[in-house]
Design a protein around this motif. Structure first.
Motif, PDB file in Angstrom:
ATOM      1  N   UNK A   1      28.604  16.068  33.529  1.00  0.00           N
ATOM      2  CA  UNK A   1      30.012  16.319  33.083  1.00  0.00           C
ATOM      3  C   UNK A   1      31.069  16.245  34.278  1.00  0.00           C
ATOM      4  N   UNK A   2      32.262  16.138  34.306  1.00  0.00           N
ATOM      5  CA  UNK A   2      33.091  16.116  35.247  1.00  0.00           C
ATOM      6  C   UNK A   2      34.274  16.685  34.944  1.00  0.00           C
ATOM      7  N   UNK A   3      35.192  17.095  35.814  1.00  0.00           N
ATOM      8  CA  UNK A   3      36.344  17.933  35.580  1.00  0.00           C
ATOM      9  C   UNK A   3      37.492  17.344  36.277  1.00  0.00           C
ATOM     10  N   UNK A   4      37.317  16.411  37.396  1.00  0.00           N
ATOM     11  CA  UNK A   4      38.478  16.001  38.241  1.00  0.00           C
ATOM     12  C   UNK A   4      38.839  14.763  37.742  1.00  0.00           C
ATOM     13  N   UNK A   5      39.381  14.713  36.547  1.00  0.00           N
ATOM     14  CA  UNK A   5      40.126  13.427  35.943  1.00  0.00           C
ATOM     15  C   UNK A   5      41.699  13.561  35.898  1.00  0.00           C
ATOM     16  N   UNK A   6      42.178  12.512  35.665  1.00  0.00           N
ATOM     17  CA  UNK A   6      43.641  12.685  35.232  1.00  0.00           C
ATOM     18  C   UNK A   6      44.059  13.064  34.124  1.00  0.00           C
ATOM     19  N   UNK A   7      44.098  14.162  33.499  1.00  0.00           N
ATOM     20  CA  UNK A   7      44.512  14.691  32.281  1.00  0.00           C
ATOM     21  C   UNK A   7      45.779  13.749  31.431  1.00  0.00           C
ATOM     22  N   UNK A   8      47.017  13.600  32.358  1.00  0.00           N
ATOM     23  CA  UNK A   8      47.888  13.030  31.664  1.00  0.00           C
ATOM     24  C   UNK A   8      47.687  11.419  31.143  1.00  0.00           C
ATOM     25  N   UNK A   9      46.909  10.966  32.282  1.00  0.00           N
ATOM     26  CA  UNK A   9      46.643   9.607  31.695  1.00  0.00           C
ATOM     27  C   UNK A   9      45.767   9.348  30.649  1.00  0.00           C
TER      28      UNK A   9
ATOM     29  N   UNK B   1      32.198  10.055  27.586  1.00  0.00           N
ATOM     30  CA  UNK B   1      32.691  10.779  26.472  1.00  0.00           C
ATOM     31  C   UNK B   1      33.652  11.955  26.678  1.00  0.00           C
ATOM     32  N   UNK B   2      34.762  12.064  25.853  1.00  0.00           N
ATOM     33  CA  UNK B   2      35.879  13.004  26.066  1.00  0.00           C
ATOM     34  C   UNK B   2      35.804  13.986  25.176  1.00  0.00           C
ATOM     35  N   UNK B   3      36.252  15.272  25.299  1.00  0.00           N
ATOM     36  CA  UNK B   3      36.468  16.499  24.671  1.00  0.00           C
ATOM     37  C   UNK B   3      37.900  16.882  24.664  1.00  0.00           C
ATOM     38  N   UNK B   4      38.602  16.813  23.583  1.00  0.00           N
ATOM     39  CA  UNK B   4      40.037  17.575  23.640  1.00  0.00           C
ATOM     40  C   UNK B   4      40.049  18.753  22.890  1.00  0.00           C
ATOM     41  N   UNK B   5      41.195  19.594  23.116  1.00  0.00           N
ATOM     42  CA  UNK B   5      41.053  21.041  22.417  1.00  0.00           C
ATOM     43  C   UNK B   5      42.642  21.205  21.989  1.00  0.00           C
TER      44      UNK B   5
ATOM     45  N   UNK C   1      50.026  19.057  21.302  1.00  0.00           N
ATOM     46  CA  UNK C   1      49.171  20.094  21.532  1.00  0.00           C
ATOM     47  C   UNK C   1      47.604  19.948  21.841  1.00  0.00           C
ATOM     48  N   UNK C   2      47.129  18.711  21.763  1.00  0.00           N
ATOM     49  CA  UNK C   2      45.880  18.517  22.278  1.00  0.00           C
ATOM     50  C   UNK C   2      45.544  18.186  23.549  1.00  0.00           C
ATOM     51  N   UNK C   3      44.609  18.783  24.319  1.00  0.00           N
ATOM     52  CA  UNK C   3      44.446  18.819  25.715  1.00  0.00           C
ATOM     53  C   UNK C   3      43.020  18.168  26.133  1.00  0.00           C
ATOM     54  N   UNK C   4      42.939  17.293  26.834  1.00  0.00           N
ATOM     55  CA  UNK C   4      41.779  16.828  27.298  1.00  0.00           C
ATOM     56  C   UNK C   4      41.008  17.797  28.294  1.00  0.00           C
ATOM     57  N   UNK C   5      40.050  18.578  27.979  1.00  0.00           N
ATOM     58  CA  UNK C   5      39.336  19.640  29.021  1.00  0.00           C
ATOM     59  C   UNK C   5      38.097  18.996  29.588  1.00  0.00           C
ATOM     60  N   UNK C   6      37.477  18.059  29.242  1.00  0.00           N
ATOM     61  CA  UNK C   6      36.028  18.009  29.727  1.00  0.00           C
ATOM     62  C   UNK C   6      35.728  16.321  29.564  1.00  0.00           C
ATOM     63  N   UNK C   7      34.842  15.947  30.548  1.00  0.00           N
ATOM     64  CA  UNK C   7      34.535  14.219  30.318  1.00  0.00           C
ATOM     65  C   UNK C   7      32.796  14.343  30.628  1.00  0.00           C
ATOM     66  N   UNK C   8      32.038  13.535  30.127  1.00  0.00           N
ATOM     67  CA  UNK C   8      30.963  13.439  30.392  1.00  0.00           C
ATOM     68  C   UNK C   8      30.203  11.900  30.525  1.00  0.00           C
ATOM     69  N   UNK C   9      29.742  11.653  31.766  1.00  0.00           N
ATOM     70  CA  UNK C   9      29.624  10.164  32.019  1.00  0.00           C
ATOM     71  C   UNK C   9      28.080  10.082  31.691  1.00  0.00           C
ATOM     72  N   UNK C  10      27.650   9.019  31.111  1.00  0.00           N
ATOM     73  CA  UNK C  10      26.277   8.592  30.437  1.00  0.00           C
ATOM     74  C   UNK C  10      25.854   7.260  31.086  1.00  0.00           C
ATOM     75  N   UNK C  11      24.662   7.159  31.751  1.00  0.00           N
ATOM     76  CA  UNK C  11      24.079   5.829  32.045  1.00  0.00           C
ATOM     77  C   UNK C  11      22.581   5.951  32.440  1.00  0.00           C
TER      78      UNK C  11
END
Length: 416
Positions: A376-384, A333-337, A394-404
């Motif tokens: 939750x993880x923060x060390x992702x490639x924002x631009x990709x 899951x990804x959240x943008x702001x 104006x949208x920025x990816x802020x946070x990622x959640x891996x689920x499994x």
């Protein structure tokens, strides 16, 4: 001198239990590198945030090591108030991450805010005022804190729940405001961006950013579900050879997670109009692998499909993809702001991280009900990711959640 708080007040008992179930140490897990676990996640299990309560003039600090409140002093100014105050002790996490620790401490406070809202609701506190990112010198002064190296994240005002007929609150003798043994102001000055951030926050005296919050949700977790979810929260990495099970997620569970999460997110997150939620489906029965946007009504819209799951997942992380196999997670899951608007730069940094973490924590809370881990993880490639999700400027990816699902047994010893 004994600092322990003695009380028989029902309101204070409920509030203290909410805080203990959020910031308290809930379990011990000897086969996990971070063996002591609280109800909310934190980078490296550092937990830089501290919780204070002002209860009808009694100023208290929650000490998770002893799972009790310590009495600080009496503040006559607040005899008719009930406050929950969250403070970030920044050097606690900056000594590991440098100035990035500021962002991480705000993310932590977002997880805490989500859990506090949910726990307060099931304990009868469904309406309250929340003041954000404010400078209140009187709080720092009375609590013995230093605003030059700490940040007041938010204050939850529960004053409307004062009941004159129910208070029976006794404490040990008043103590002087405690002076902290160590100061890390000199260390923090080596990070001018953080100092500048704190100075600008503290210059905004008189400016109020708050909302009159009322918990709203048709699909919220009831008491048993919420306590079970908090107790069962797992944050296992998908390490090669340990959690690389690539187990498919059932379609019904996937949609249940989405429907209940969106109900919580878009009814309860401040300025949720700035939030967008996405997912990368790797292995969910009946859903083709690809990127999807999750709409407010719980429906998903495809952005693009992917053919090579492993290669695509390796493109997401900044590093560590040799050790962490994201593709073994059925869904990310990804959240943008949306950073446009009238907020200052400091306010955009604060709210984008706080509200994204609150959003992720609602998803994580639902995920835990189904015996899944969520990290939750923060060390992702924002631009990709911003290109892959076709975000607006104006949208920025802020946070990622891996689920499994993990494929090892986790042994937990729960504290009462």
């Amino acid at each position: 001198m004994d600092k322990k708080v003695f009380y028989t007040d029902e309101n204070f008992t409920n509030i203290s239990n909410v805080i203990k179930y959020t910031l308290g140490i809930l379990s011990y897990q000897y086969d996990n590198p971070y063996i002591y676990h609280r109800g909310v996640p934190s980078a490296r299990n550092v937990h830089p945030n501290e919780c204070y309560v002002i209860y009808r003039g009694h100023a208290l600090r929650y000490n998770p090591k002893i799972n009790e409140f310590e009495y600080i002093t009496n503040i006559d100014l607040f005899t008719n108030n009930i406050y929950i105050i969250l403070i970030s002790d920044l050097w606690r996490i900056m000594k590991f991450y440098g100035e990035f620790g500021l962002a991480l401490s705000i993310l932590d406070s977002g997880h805490i805010l989500s859990q506090l809202k949910q726990l307060l609701n099931i304990n009868g506190f469904s309406k309250f005022r929340i003041d954000y990112m404010l400078d209140k010198g009187v709080f720092f002064q009375k609590l013995g804190l230093d605003f030059r190296q700490m940040m007041l994240n938010y204050i939850i005002d529960l004053s409307e729940y004062i009941d004159e007929n129910r208070e029976n609150f006794r404490t040990a003798k008043n103590l002087d405001v405690p002076i902290r043994k160590y100061s890390y102001l000199e260390e923090i000055t080596f990070f001018p961006n953080v100092i500048n951030f704190l100075e600008k926050v503290n210059m905004s005296k008189g400016k109020e950013i708050y909302n009159m919050f009322e918990f709203k949700s048709e699909k919220y977790l009831n008491r048993d579900e919420l306590l079970l979810s908090i107790k069962n929260r797992e944050s296992n990495h998908s390490y090669f050879g340990i959690f690389s099970t690539k187990k498919f997620l059932e379609t019904e569970i996937f949609y249940e997670i989405i429907n209940r999460s969106t109900d919580l997110i878009f009814n309860n997150v401040f300025h949720s109009e700035n939030i967008r939620v996405f997912c990368l489906v790797n292995s969910v029965f009946g859903i083709k692998p690809g990127y999807y946007e999750i709409k407010e009504d719980g429906k998903i819209e495809n952005i693009s499909y992917i053919d090579d799951i492993y290669t695509e997942n390796c493109k997401i992380l900044n590093d560590s993809h040799q050790n962490i196999d994201l593709s073994s997670n059925p869904v990310l899951f990804f959240v943008s702001y949306d950073i446009s608007g009238s907020f200052s730069d400091e306010e955009k940094i604060y709210f984008s991280h706080l509200l994204s973490a609150e959003t992720i924590h609602y998803i994580s809370t639902i995920v835990s009900l189904f015996g899944l881990y969520s990290r939750p993880i923060k060390n992702f490639k924002d631009d990709y990711l911003e290109r892959a999700l076709r975000l607006d400027n104006d949208d920025r990816i802020i946070y990622v959640l891996m689920v499994g699902r993990g494929n090892t047994y986790n042994y937990k010893i729960y504290f009462s």
